[in-house]
Design an enzyme around this catalytic site. Structure first.
Site, PDB file in Angstrom:
ATOM      1  N   GLU A  74      -0.955   2.219   2.534  1.00 14.48           N
ATOM      2  CA  GLU A  74      -0.308   1.330   3.681  1.00 14.48           C
ATOM      3  C   GLU A  74       0.084  -0.143   3.386  1.00 14.48           C
ATOM      4  O   GLU A  74       1.315  -0.509   4.419  1.00 14.48           O
ATOM      5  CB  GLU A  74      -2.048   1.223   4.809  1.00 14.48           C
ATOM      6  CG  GLU A  74      -2.346   2.566   5.744  1.00 14.48           C
ATOM      7  CD  GLU A  74      -3.346   2.894   4.582  1.00 14.48           C
ATOM      8  OE1 GLU A  74      -3.770   3.008   3.105  1.00 14.48           O
ATOM      9  OE2 GLU A  74      -4.471   3.473   4.980  1.00 14.48           O
ATOM     10  N   CYS A 114      -6.968  -2.634   5.971  1.00 10.73           N
ATOM     11  CA  CYS A 114      -5.474  -2.496   6.496  1.00 10.73           C
ATOM     12  C   CYS A 114      -5.057  -2.655   8.129  1.00 10.73           C
ATOM     13  O   CYS A 114      -4.126  -2.374   8.372  1.00 10.73           O
ATOM     14  CB  CYS A 114      -4.932  -1.044   5.719  1.00 10.73           C
ATOM     15  SG  CYS A 114      -4.514  -0.584   3.669  1.00 10.73           S
TER      16      CYS A 114
END
Length: 160
Positions: A74, A114
């Site tokens: 990500e 993330c």
């Protein structure tokens, strides 16, 4: 004392129910797993971002023998998008993961680090991010933006 609660809603779609940008992003995330460097865990993760101008940016997890030195799929995609497409808002993110047996049955979600980066990316872009989390047994769709996956987020407004 006042007690409060929050409700998080998501949809679970079968393989034949994905369509349009959701299907395109899931396929891009699955393809991105091929770029994973994961010799230690064998867990390959791919991410695909849809930017507000229609551009798709992908990333994959990159491991290192010194584990904290690696980077999740990500954030690889987010940082690539930030560099190559400054000023473009992220409007959707798809994630897919696989191991030596194939794609995971259950969808995986972004880790805490993330989620924090996603929250700030969303704040900067000014648009909620749609989450499309792929799994063989079903794909989770979360339309509530990053607040749905990281409630009570610390962000720039927290420092004012």
């Amino acid at each position: 004392m006042k007690k409060l609660s929050r409700t998080i809603e998501w949809s679970l779609l079968g393989q034949d129910e994905l369509a349009g940008n959701d299907l395109t992003l899931v396929n891009a995330a699955k393809e991105a797993t091929a770029g994973s460097w994961s010799p230690y865990s064998g867990f390959k993760v791919g991410a695909a971002l849809l930017l507000d101008d229609g551009t798709i940016v992908t990333g994959s997890n990159q491991e290192n023998a010194a584990y904290p030195s690696g980077l999740c799929a990500e954030r690889t995609a987010l940082f690539t998008a930030g560099h190559a497409h400054p000023g473009k808002a992220v409007v959707a993110l798809a994630i897919a993961a696989r191991n030596d047996k194939g794609y995971t049955a259950q969808p995986i979600t972004p880790c805490g680090a993330c989620r924090q980066v996603l929250a700030e990316t969303e704040q900067r872009g000014g648009k909620p991010i749609r989450y499309i989390l792929y799994g063989i047994d079903g794909t989770m769709i979360i339309d509530g933006g990053t607040d749905a996956i990281l409630p009570f987020c610390f962000g720039a407004d927290s420092m004012k």
